[in-house]
Design a protein around this motif. Sequence first.
Motif, short mmCIF file in Angstrom:
data_model
loop_
_atom_site.label_atom_id
_atom_site.label_comp_id
_atom_site.label_asym_id
_atom_site.label_seq_id
_atom_site.Cartn_x
_atom_site.Cartn_y
_atom_site.Cartn_z
N ASP A 1 27.88 -21.43 -21.81
CA ASP A 1 29.14 -20.87 -21.31
C ASP A 1 28.88 -19.63 -20.47
OD1 ASP A 1 32.05 -20.70 -21.21
OD2 ASP A 1 31.84 -18.98 -22.57
N ASP A 2 28.08 -18.70 -20.99
CA ASP A 2 27.79 -17.47 -20.27
C ASP A 2 26.98 -17.71 -19.00
OD1 ASP A 2 29.19 -16.03 -22.11
OD2 ASP A 2 27.46 -15.10 -23.06
N ALA A 3 26.12 -18.72 -19.01
CA ALA A 3 25.28 -19.00 -17.84
C ALA A 3 25.97 -19.93 -16.85
CB ALA A 3 23.95 -19.61 -18.29
N GLY A 4 27.12 -20.48 -17.24
CA GLY A 4 27.83 -21.41 -16.36
C GLY A 4 27.08 -22.72 -16.18
N ARG A 5 26.39 -23.13 -17.23
CA ARG A 5 25.60 -24.37 -17.18
C ARG A 5 26.09 -25.31 -18.27
NH1 ARG A 5 19.51 -22.55 -17.69
NH2 ARG A 5 19.17 -24.77 -17.47
N LEU B 1 25.91 -23.59 -31.78
CA LEU B 1 26.80 -22.51 -31.37
C LEU B 1 26.12 -21.61 -30.35
CD1 LEU B 1 29.33 -20.66 -31.59
CD2 LEU B 1 28.22 -19.61 -33.58
N ILE B 2 24.87 -21.23 -30.62
CA ILE B 2 24.12 -20.38 -29.70
C ILE B 2 23.96 -21.07 -28.35
CG2 ILE B 2 21.85 -19.33 -29.26
CD1 ILE B 2 21.70 -18.93 -32.38
N LEU B 3 23.60 -22.35 -28.36
CA LEU B 3 23.46 -23.09 -27.11
C LEU B 3 24.77 -23.15 -26.34
CD1 LEU B 3 21.13 -26.05 -28.13
CD2 LEU B 3 20.62 -24.22 -26.50
N GLU B 4 25.87 -23.38 -27.05
CA GLU B 4 27.18 -23.42 -26.39
C GLU B 4 27.53 -22.08 -25.75
OE1 GLU B 4 29.93 -24.74 -29.38
OE2 GLU B 4 29.04 -26.75 -29.46
N LEU B 5 27.26 -20.99 -26.47
CA LEU B 5 27.55 -19.66 -25.93
C LEU B 5 26.66 -19.35 -24.73
CD1 LEU B 5 28.04 -17.69 -29.27
CD2 LEU B 5 29.82 -18.43 -27.67
N LEU B 6 25.36 -19.69 -24.84
CA LEU B 6 24.45 -19.48 -23.71
C LEU B 6 24.90 -20.27 -22.49
CD1 LEU B 6 20.98 -19.58 -25.48
CD2 LEU B 6 21.93 -17.63 -24.23
N LEU C 1 20.90 -27.22 -21.07
CA LEU C 1 20.13 -26.27 -21.87
C LEU C 1 19.42 -26.96 -23.02
CD1 LEU C 1 22.41 -23.11 -22.11
CD2 LEU C 1 20.37 -23.45 -20.72
N ARG C 2 20.10 -27.91 -23.65
CA ARG C 2 19.49 -28.65 -24.76
C ARG C 2 18.26 -29.41 -24.27
NH1 ARG C 2 23.70 -31.42 -26.10
NH2 ARG C 2 24.68 -29.84 -27.37
N GLU C 3 18.37 -30.02 -23.09
CA GLU C 3 17.24 -30.76 -22.52
C GLU C 3 16.10 -29.80 -22.16
OE1 GLU C 3 14.90 -33.94 -21.11
OE2 GLU C 3 16.55 -33.81 -22.52
N GLU C 4 16.43 -28.66 -21.59
CA GLU C 4 15.42 -27.65 -21.26
C GLU C 4 14.68 -27.20 -22.53
OE1 GLU C 4 15.34 -23.14 -19.47
OE2 GLU C 4 16.90 -24.50 -18.76
N LEU C 5 15.43 -27.05 -23.61
CA LEU C 5 14.84 -26.67 -24.89
C LEU C 5 13.93 -27.78 -25.41
CD1 LEU C 5 15.03 -24.42 -27.09
CD2 LEU C 5 16.83 -25.79 -28.13
#
Length: 104
Positions: free
Chosen positions: A27-31, A20-25, A36-40
């Motif tokens: 969404d807000d970052a437009g990515r 959920l946090i990744l999805e919100l991040l 983001l999951r791969e970056e993590l």
Amino acid sequence: MFANQTSLEAEMSQAEIMELILELLADDAGRPVEELREELRVGGETLPVDSLLAAEVLARVQERVGVELPATAETARALRSVETFAGVVHELVLEAAAKRGISA
């Protein structure tokens, strides 16, 4: 909050809260969330998130999950890591569920 949303949210695992946090991040970052999951995955558990975005995501997670994180230094540190943030939220969800007599 819907009557049965509390029990549904109480059943969220730490992994689901992290997603959920990744999805919100994302969404807000437009990515894309996959990016983001791969970056993590590559960079470790810490994602560089500016404080304004972190505050927005924090508010949305609190609203979505139905718990409020205290405004403390520990909460601020937790926001630096998606995994730690998810862990803190999950602990609060479990505590809230226990107080309401809902098993998680």
